[in-house]
Scaffold this active site. Structure first.
Site, PDB file in Angstrom:
ATOM      1  CG  ASN A   9      -1.787   1.223   1.298  1.00 19.88           C
ATOM      2  OD1 ASN A   9      -1.884   1.983   0.330  1.00 19.88           O
ATOM      3  ND2 ASN A   9      -2.432   1.430   2.435  1.00 19.88           N
ATOM      4  CE  LYS A  11      -0.070   3.470   4.680  1.00 18.47           C
ATOM      5  NZ  LYS A  11      -0.200   3.622   6.108  1.00 18.47           N
ATOM      6  CG  HIS A  97      -6.037   1.919   4.912  1.00 16.46           C
ATOM      7  ND1 HIS A  97      -5.632   2.833   5.849  1.00 16.46           N
ATOM      8  CD2 HIS A  97      -4.999   1.062   4.753  1.00 16.46           C
ATOM      9  CE1 HIS A  97      -4.399   2.538   6.234  1.00 16.46           C
ATOM     10  NE2 HIS A  97      -3.993   1.456   5.581  1.00 16.46           N
ATOM     11  CD  GLU A  99      -3.257   5.493   6.449  1.00 11.02           C
ATOM     12  OE1 GLU A  99      -3.285   5.601   5.215  1.00 11.02           O
ATOM     13  OE2 GLU A  99      -2.304   4.971   7.071  1.00 11.02           O
ATOM     14  CD  GLU A 169      -3.993  -2.588   7.177  1.00  3.92           C
ATOM     15  OE1 GLU A 169      -2.845  -2.809   6.783  1.00  3.92           O
ATOM     16  OE2 GLU A 169      -4.626  -1.564   6.880  1.00  3.92           O
ATOM     17  N   GLY A 175       1.921   2.144  10.793  1.00 10.04           N
ATOM     18  CA  GLY A 175       2.866   3.249  10.677  1.00 10.04           C
ATOM     19  C   GLY A 175       3.525   3.631  11.987  1.00 10.04           C
ATOM     20  CB  SER A 215       4.681  -1.921  12.131  1.00 10.43           C
ATOM     21  OG  SER A 215       4.276  -0.578  12.351  1.00 10.43           O
TER      22      SER A 215
HETATM   23  C1  PEP Z   1      -0.986   0.072   5.821  1.00 10.83           C
HETATM   24  O1  PEP Z   1      -0.818   1.058   5.165  1.00 10.83           O
HETATM   25  O2  PEP Z   1      -2.003  -0.601   5.638  1.00 10.83           O
HETATM   26  C2  PEP Z   1       0.031  -0.312   6.812  1.00 10.83           C
HETATM   27  C3  PEP Z   1      -0.141  -1.423   7.456  1.00 10.83           C
HETATM   28  O3  PEP Z   1       1.090   0.538   6.982  1.00 10.83           O
HETATM   29  P1  PEP Z   1       2.488   0.178   7.730  1.00 10.83           P
HETATM   30  O4  PEP Z   1       2.956  -1.125   7.155  1.00 10.83           O
HETATM   31  O5  PEP Z   1       3.384   1.318   7.392  1.00 10.83           O
HETATM   32  O6  PEP Z   1       2.191   0.058   9.185  1.00 10.83           O
END
Ligand code: PEP
Length: 253
Positions: A9, A11, A97, A99, A169, A175, A215
């Protein structure tokens, strides 16, 4: 075996040129995926065609959109519909997601509409669920994700649900560099599979890929993916670095 998936992803990161270079580097490594393994790049809208043509010749490498709108078409300036994605032959789309839930106020009901539209246009949704930190601290995470699934997913038929990928998630892990432990991930993924089994039966539940996101890094991907109910990962930060994402792909079962 269920499909095992490494989904990147990006983003709102990388210029077009940097994105193209990143894809070139990853594909140049020539990792041959097994029949049940897939790599998916969820790239910004303007890069979709470039990414699609980069992966076109590669077996089991695909492109995804990061979002689509919850209405079919009409006067929604700046939005992108599932039908538009379908017309570009984009096979996957991230839906819900955290976000987008947080910054764009996407509700479970809106996400149900997005899932319906994706499926109508033959796009496989990567449906994200996961709890914020205070919910985890009060040990209410199971009820929280169960409600997310009930309100967005459980109106689907058994046939439709097998065309969905779920990504668990936990928001406190996205992040932040704070990855869920393998026990935390396995426990939640087993719970998700059990509620899918209650709703649709064990045979169907056993076919649905459930990815972990939050992460995932080159040095922890394999141990997470080795968990029985973890079928790969949705990866943000580490998917922007070719060597790191290549290691993550190599960690797939
Ligand atoms: C994500 O964007 O779905 C995500 C899990 O980001 P990260 O791996 O940076 O935590």
């Amino acid at each position: 075996m269920r499909n095992q998936i490494a989904a990147a992803n990006w983003k709102m990161n990388l210029t077009f040129q940097k994105g193209e270079k990143l894809l070139d580097e990853i594909l140049a490594a020539g990792i041959k995926l097994k029949q049940h393994q897939q790599v998916i790049f969820a790239v910004p809208f303007p890069y979709l065609l470039m990414a699609r043509s980069e992966v076109e010749e590669e077996k089991n490498y695909y492109t995804a959109a990061q979002n689509c709108y919850h209405k079919k078409n009409g006067a929604f300036t700046g939005e992108v519909s599932a039908e538009m994605l379908h017309s570009l032959a984009i096979p996957y789309c991230i839906v819900g997601h955290s976000e987008r839930r947080e910054y764009f106020k996407e509700t479970n009901e809106m996400l149900a509409d997005k899932l319906n539209l994706c499926l109508e246009y033959f796009i496989t949704p990567i449906f994200c669920c996961g709890e914020p930190l205070p919910i985890r601290e009060s040990k209410m995470q199971n009820q929280f994700v169960q409600t997310q699934l009930q309100e967005s997913l459980f109106h689907l038929t058994a046939e439709q649900i097998t065309n969905i990928i779920i990504a668990y998630e936990p928001i406190w892990a996205i992040g932040t560099g704070k990855t869920a432990t393998t026990d935390q991930a396995q426990e939640m993924h087993a719970f998700l599979r059990s509620i899918l089994a209650n709703q649709y039966g064990q045979t169907i539940a056993d076919q649905i890929s459930i990815l972990y996101g939050g992460s995932v890094k080159a040095n922890n991907a394999k141990e997470l993916f080795d968990c029985r109910d973890v079928d790969g990962g949705l990866v943000g930060g580490a998917s922007l670095i070719a060597q790191d994402f290549l290691e993550i792909i190599k960690g797939l079962k």
